[in-house]
Scaffold this motif. Structure first.
Motif, PDB file in Angstrom:
ATOM      1  N   GLN A 479       0.830  -1.202   0.000  1.00 50.08           N
ATOM      2  CA  GLN A 479       0.000   0.000   0.000  1.00 50.08           C
ATOM      3  C   GLN A 479       0.867   1.255   0.000  1.00 50.08           C
ATOM      4  O   GLN A 479       0.593   2.228  -0.708  1.00 50.08           O
ATOM      5  CB  GLN A 479      -0.919   0.014   1.231  1.00 50.08           C
ATOM      6  N   ALA A 480       1.963   1.219   0.782  1.00 48.75           N
ATOM      7  CA  ALA A 480       2.870   2.371   0.825  1.00 48.75           C
ATOM      8  C   ALA A 480       3.515   2.610  -0.536  1.00 48.75           C
ATOM      9  O   ALA A 480       3.664   3.744  -0.983  1.00 48.75           O
ATOM     10  CB  ALA A 480       3.945   2.155   1.888  1.00 48.75           C
ATOM     11  N   ILE A 481       3.902   1.509  -1.203  1.00 46.87           N
ATOM     12  CA  ILE A 481       4.511   1.630  -2.534  1.00 46.87           C
ATOM     13  C   ILE A 481       3.504   2.218  -3.525  1.00 46.87           C
ATOM     14  O   ILE A 481       3.840   3.075  -4.344  1.00 46.87           O
ATOM     15  CB  ILE A 481       5.023   0.255  -3.020  1.00 46.87           C
ATOM     16  N   ALA A 482       2.269   1.749  -3.441  1.00 42.70           N
ATOM     17  CA  ALA A 482       1.228   2.275  -4.324  1.00 42.70           C
ATOM     18  C   ALA A 482       1.083   3.780  -4.151  1.00 42.70           C
ATOM     19  O   ALA A 482       0.987   4.529  -5.132  1.00 42.70           O
ATOM     20  CB  ALA A 482      -0.102   1.584  -4.027  1.00 42.70           C
ATOM     21  N   GLU A 483       1.088   4.246  -2.918  1.00 40.81           N
ATOM     22  CA  GLU A 483       0.936   5.679  -2.653  1.00 40.81           C
ATOM     23  C   GLU A 483       2.145   6.468  -3.164  1.00 40.81           C
ATOM     24  O   GLU A 483       2.009   7.586  -3.661  1.00 40.81           O
ATOM     25  CB  GLU A 483       0.713   5.914  -1.154  1.00 40.81           C
ATOM     26  N   LYS A 484       3.351   5.880  -3.044  1.00 37.39           N
ATOM     27  CA  LYS A 484       4.547   6.561  -3.526  1.00 37.39           C
ATOM     28  C   LYS A 484       4.548   6.655  -5.047  1.00 37.39           C
ATOM     29  O   LYS A 484       4.941   7.671  -5.622  1.00 37.39           O
ATOM     30  CB  LYS A 484       5.818   5.843  -3.049  1.00 37.39           C
ATOM     31  N   ILE A 485       4.142   5.586  -5.715  1.00 36.01           N
ATOM     32  CA  ILE A 485       4.085   5.612  -7.182  1.00 36.01           C
ATOM     33  C   ILE A 485       3.115   6.703  -7.628  1.00 36.01           C
ATOM     34  O   ILE A 485       3.386   7.448  -8.566  1.00 36.01           O
ATOM     35  CB  ILE A 485       3.670   4.236  -7.749  1.00 36.01           C
ATOM     36  N   HIS A 486       1.987   6.807  -6.923  1.00 34.36           N
ATOM     37  CA  HIS A 486       1.027   7.851  -7.287  1.00 34.36           C
ATOM     38  C   HIS A 486       1.589   9.232  -6.975  1.00 34.36           C
ATOM     39  O   HIS A 486       1.340  10.198  -7.720  1.00 34.36           O
ATOM     40  CB  HIS A 486      -0.295   7.650  -6.544  1.00 34.36           C
ATOM     41  N   SER A 507      -4.535   3.915  -9.202  1.00 37.71           N
ATOM     42  CA  SER A 507      -4.193   4.493 -10.508  1.00 37.71           C
ATOM     43  C   SER A 507      -5.302   5.418 -11.009  1.00 37.71           C
ATOM     44  O   SER A 507      -6.463   5.311 -10.617  1.00 37.71           O
ATOM     45  CB  SER A 507      -3.948   3.385 -11.540  1.00 37.71           C
ATOM     46  N   ASP A 508      -4.923   6.336 -11.904  1.00 40.16           N
ATOM     47  CA  ASP A 508      -5.902   7.244 -12.512  1.00 40.16           C
ATOM     48  C   ASP A 508      -6.542   6.613 -13.744  1.00 40.16           C
ATOM     49  O   ASP A 508      -7.630   7.017 -14.157  1.00 40.16           O
ATOM     50  CB  ASP A 508      -5.204   8.551 -12.921  1.00 40.16           C
ATOM     51  N   LYS A 556     -13.490  -3.554  -4.339  1.00 39.76           N
ATOM     52  CA  LYS A 556     -14.213  -2.275  -4.284  1.00 39.76           C
ATOM     53  C   LYS A 556     -13.707  -1.416  -3.125  1.00 39.76           C
ATOM     54  O   LYS A 556     -13.562  -0.192  -3.253  1.00 39.76           O
ATOM     55  CB  LYS A 556     -15.709  -2.527  -4.133  1.00 39.76           C
ATOM     56  N   GLU A 557     -13.398  -2.074  -2.026  1.00 38.90           N
ATOM     57  CA  GLU A 557     -12.871  -1.355  -0.865  1.00 38.90           C
ATOM     58  C   GLU A 557     -11.512  -0.704  -1.203  1.00 38.90           C
ATOM     59  O   GLU A 557     -11.249   0.440  -0.829  1.00 38.90           O
ATOM     60  CB  GLU A 557     -12.723  -2.328   0.301  1.00 38.90           C
ATOM     61  N   LEU A 558     -10.662  -1.443  -1.930  1.00 45.16           N
ATOM     62  CA  LEU A 558      -9.362  -0.898  -2.344  1.00 45.16           C
ATOM     63  C   LEU A 558      -9.532   0.298  -3.272  1.00 45.16           C
ATOM     64  O   LEU A 558      -8.825   1.302  -3.159  1.00 45.16           O
ATOM     65  CB  LEU A 558      -8.527  -1.976  -3.050  1.00 45.16           C
ATOM     66  N   LEU A 559     -10.499   0.190  -4.210  1.00 49.38           N
ATOM     67  CA  LEU A 559     -10.752   1.297  -5.129  1.00 49.38           C
ATOM     68  C   LEU A 559     -11.251   2.534  -4.374  1.00 49.38           C
ATOM     69  O   LEU A 559     -10.812   3.658  -4.653  1.00 49.38           O
ATOM     70  CB  LEU A 559     -11.789   0.889  -6.175  1.00 49.38           C
ATOM     71  N   ASP A 560     -12.148   2.323  -3.421  1.00 44.42           N
ATOM     72  CA  ASP A 560     -12.660   3.439  -2.623  1.00 44.42           C
ATOM     73  C   ASP A 560     -11.529   4.094  -1.830  1.00 44.42           C
ATOM     74  O   ASP A 560     -11.455   5.321  -1.720  1.00 44.42           O
ATOM     75  CB  ASP A 560     -13.754   2.960  -1.665  1.00 44.42           C
ATOM     76  N   LEU A 561     -10.633   3.255  -1.286  1.00 43.38           N
ATOM     77  CA  LEU A 561      -9.483   3.766  -0.545  1.00 43.38           C
ATOM     78  C   LEU A 561      -8.579   4.579  -1.472  1.00 43.38           C
ATOM     79  O   LEU A 561      -8.091   5.656  -1.102  1.00 43.38           O
ATOM     80  CB  LEU A 561      -8.689   2.605   0.067  1.00 43.38           C
ATOM     81  N   GLY A 562      -8.384   4.069  -2.693  1.00 44.72           N
ATOM     82  CA  GLY A 562      -7.568   4.779  -3.676  1.00 44.72           C
ATOM     83  C   GLY A 562      -8.146   6.139  -4.010  1.00 44.72           C
ATOM     84  O   GLY A 562      -7.435   7.148  -4.065  1.00 44.72           O
ATOM     85  N   HIS A 563      -9.483   6.190  -4.229  1.00 45.25           N
ATOM     86  CA  HIS A 563     -10.145   7.467  -4.512  1.00 45.25           C
ATOM     87  C   HIS A 563      -9.968   8.438  -3.345  1.00 45.25           C
ATOM     88  O   HIS A 563      -9.725   9.642  -3.555  1.00 45.25           O
ATOM     89  CB  HIS A 563     -11.639   7.244  -4.769  1.00 45.25           C
ATOM     90  N   SER A 564     -10.080   7.920  -2.143  1.00 48.66           N
ATOM     91  CA  SER A 564      -9.966   8.752  -0.950  1.00 48.66           C
ATOM     92  C   SER A 564      -8.558   9.335  -0.819  1.00 48.66           C
ATOM     93  O   SER A 564      -8.388  10.526  -0.526  1.00 48.66           O
ATOM     94  CB  SER A 564     -10.309   7.918   0.292  1.00 48.66           C
ATOM     95  N   LYS A 566      -6.366   9.803  -3.201  1.00 47.88           N
ATOM     96  CA  LYS A 566      -6.112  10.773  -4.284  1.00 47.88           C
ATOM     97  C   LYS A 566      -6.753  12.127  -3.983  1.00 47.88           C
ATOM     98  O   LYS A 566      -6.210  13.171  -4.334  1.00 47.88           O
ATOM     99  CB  LYS A 566      -6.620  10.211  -5.614  1.00 47.88           C
ATOM    100  N   LYS A 567      -7.925  12.115  -3.312  1.00 44.79           N
ATOM    101  CA  LYS A 567      -8.582  13.376  -2.966  1.00 44.79           C
ATOM    102  C   LYS A 567      -7.767  14.158  -1.944  1.00 44.79           C
ATOM    103  O   LYS A 567      -7.648  15.376  -2.023  1.00 44.79           O
ATOM    104  CB  LYS A 567      -9.977  13.090  -2.402  1.00 44.79           C
ATOM    105  N   THR A 568      -7.191  13.443  -0.996  1.00 43.28           N
ATOM    106  CA  THR A 568      -6.435  14.115   0.080  1.00 43.28           C
ATOM    107  C   THR A 568      -5.077  14.602  -0.394  1.00 43.28           C
ATOM    108  O   THR A 568      -4.490  15.507   0.198  1.00 43.28           O
ATOM    109  CB  THR A 568      -6.227  13.169   1.283  1.00 43.28           C
TER     110      THR A 568
END
Length: 570
Positions: A479-486, A507-508, A556-564, A566-568
């Motif tokens: 999860q940390a790596i995903a956030e860093k890549i973004h 991802s976008d 779906k939970e992962l996607l919702d977390l990703g959207h959240s 990205k908003k922050t």
């Protein structure tokens, strides 16, 4: 950014066109579907090593095209200008064809270029990073440039001041080396340039002399035609019942008419002016005729002089100006060699003076770099903590180019006197080792992302490609790596091949790569996934084979977390 990508007859890809966008685009799919083949194509597009093996079986050539959009001031503008490539509206079109024989044809904005030029321009557009590839961050010779980019605002002024002095220092060094050559060579050189200088001096050249002589030669060679033409022109104007007689008659009558009708006054004056102008011209033509004289001896003199000038042009320059400039330069060299000992003493004194200032500038530049190195170390540690490597220790090690000069101990180079390398220890109690010696795939991935998160702000790279850099990680690290890549995608367009559902979820844009066998041929397809399709694909990535309600819910939970997230971080 890479806006459009077109691939034809490349490996298992028959024909593929992609429209790409800013932000993070993730590519997923089953192993062997062709994800890495797309990245291979992009690498070839920016100058990677090609071979006939990339050409699809049965086809004559593979074709790869990419359209990049860059902002004004991007480093590629300088590169393209250097190679005479024009950029229109910030668009760069790269094209590479690979034939069955393995030969490549490379073009930038339609201009045929070498692979070396393609690679140089491509390096400013795309950075491809794979787990096992030796990229810029894993090359210790590039670490100094990365630090200079990181502390650009403070380091550049110090670097410019040093560079200006270094240029003067190099010039004096070159002059000293030239005067310190073997005496026999110096004597031969002096004989040669004395002869050259004497030859130029004896010629007594004058600026534009050749043009004046060519014009005079043209008059002599065409003497008869010129004489006949001038004589005919004069006779047409001057003489009884000739041009001036008739215009004079017209002028006289118009003067009488203007006395009767004032409206004719302007016309009368116009004809009168023309008469006097033509009368003056006739007089000038008469004078030219009187002065015309054919002199065959003069023609020979001109030919001999032009031949002498052309001989000098072949030796010393394409124009008389260049010949005279060459003469001035060797005159200075003759004086330097003749007074060699005095010149050497003067140059050595000049070098010592410049070297003192250069030493001070080198120290200033080194101090700025060390100050920013501490800031870099702090930021890297902060990034590593976010990637659950809080026990890791990062350091920037400095040393200097060795010198025989006992006074300052530095050897001056174009970029200063500093050599530096990134060191890291990933486990408590372990000694710091060069970054290039780190072995664990998972550690490399996290360290690279920490560095990329920082350096992507400063490098100016249009697009970054991560090819399975998340291999070997899971859980909270994933999860940390995903956030860093973004986070990296905030500063550069990012394309990422990943097997991590966390990366796909944040991802976008999500591209799914698949393959099918059609007419006994394997063909790759790319599908841009919508929300529902993304949930299904992320569920497959979580479960591996069987998709259940639980894995769909988790996706779906992962996607919702990703959207959240990205908003922050927007």
């Amino acid at each position: 950014m890479l806006q459009e990508l077109s691939i034809r007859n490349f490996a298992i890809i028959d024909e593929l066109s992609l429209s790409l966008e800013d932000g993070l685009t993730v590519l997923t799919g089953e192993t062997g579907a062709g994800k890495s083949i797309i990245i291979d194509a992009v690498q070839l597009l920016v100058g990677g090593r090609g071979s006939a093996g990339f050409v699809r079986h049965g086809e004559k050539k593979a074709e790869i095209e990419g359209i990049f959009v860059v902002e004004e001031g991007h480093p590629c503008y300088v590169k393209c200008a250097e190679f005479g490539i024009e950029l229109e509206e910030g668009m760069i079109l790269l094209k590479r064809d690979i034939s069955q024989t393995g030969k490549s044809a490379c073009r930038i904005n339609g201009k045929l270029v070498t692979i070396a030029i393609l690679r140089e321009v491509g390096a400013s557009l795309i950075d491809v990073h794979g787990q096992h590839e030796s990229q810029e961050l894993m090359d210790e010779t590039k670490h100094l440039a990365l630090l200079d980019q990181f502390g650009y605002d403070d380091i550049k002024p110090a670097k410019d001041a040093y560079s200006d002095l270094f240029t003067k220092y190099e010039t004096v060094q070159k002059q000293i080396r030239s005067l310190s050559e073997n005496e026999q060579q110096m004597a031969h050189r002096l004989d040669l340039i004395r002869f050259q200088y004497q030859e130029i001096e004896q010629a007594s050249l004058e600026i534009n002399e050749d043009d004046v002589l060519m014009e005079e030669k043209s008059r002599l060679v065409n003497f008869e035609r010129l004489f006949d033409s001038l004589q005919t022109a004069y006779r047409a104007l001057q003489g009884e019942q000739k041009g001036l007689d008739w215009i004079g008659l017209s002028m006289s009558n118009l003067e009488h008419s203007a006395e009767i009708d004032s409206n004719l006054k302007a016309t009368s004056e116009s004809v009168a002016n023309s008469f006097y102008l033509l009368e003056e011209a006739a007089s000038s033509i008469r004078q030219q005729l009187d002065e015309l004289e054919y002199d065959p001896d003069r023609l020979q003199v001109i030919d001999d002089r032009l031949n002498e000038i052309n001989q000098l042009k072949r030796k010393y320059g394409s124009t008389i100006e260049e010949i005279l400039e060459f003469g001035s330069s060797i005159e200075e060299e003759i004086e330097s060699i003749t007074n060699r000992e005095l010149t050497l003493l003067d140059l050595e004194g000049k070098r010592a003076s410049i070297q003192e200032d250069l030493y001070l500038e080198a120290v200033q530049l080194s101090n700025e770099r060390q100050k920013w190195a501490q800031k870099l170390i702090f930021e890297i540690h902060e990034q590593l903590k976010a990637l659950y490597m809080d026990k890791a220790v990062f350091d920037v090690r400095f040393h200097h180019y060795a010198s025989n000069d006992k006074e300052n101990g530095y050897e001056f180079k174009r970029d200063g006197v500093d050599l530096l390398e990134f060191f890291i220890s990933t486990n408590p109690g372990e000694p710091l080792k060069p970054l290039t010696k780190i072995a664990s795939g998972g550690e490399i991935s996290r360290i690279m992302l920490a560095l990329k998160t920082i350096f992507s702000k400063h490098q100016g790279i249009t697009s970054i490609i991560f090819d399975e850099v998340d291999t070997g990680v899971s859980g909270r690290v994933a999860q940390a790596i995903a956030e860093k890549i973004h986070a990296v995608s905030h500063h550069s367009q990012v394309l990422c091949i990943s097997h991590l559902p966390q990366v796909a979820a944040i991802s976008d844009r999500h591209l799914f790569i698949s393959k099918e066998v059609k007419n006994d041929r394997t063909i790759s397809h790319v599908l841009s996934l919508e929300e529902k399709e993304r949930i299904h694909e992320i569920s497959r990535m979580i479960s591996g084979v069987e998709i259940t309600e639980l894995t769909l819910s988790h996706a779906k939970e992962l996607l919702d977390l990703g959207h959240s997230i990205k908003k922050t971080t927007a």
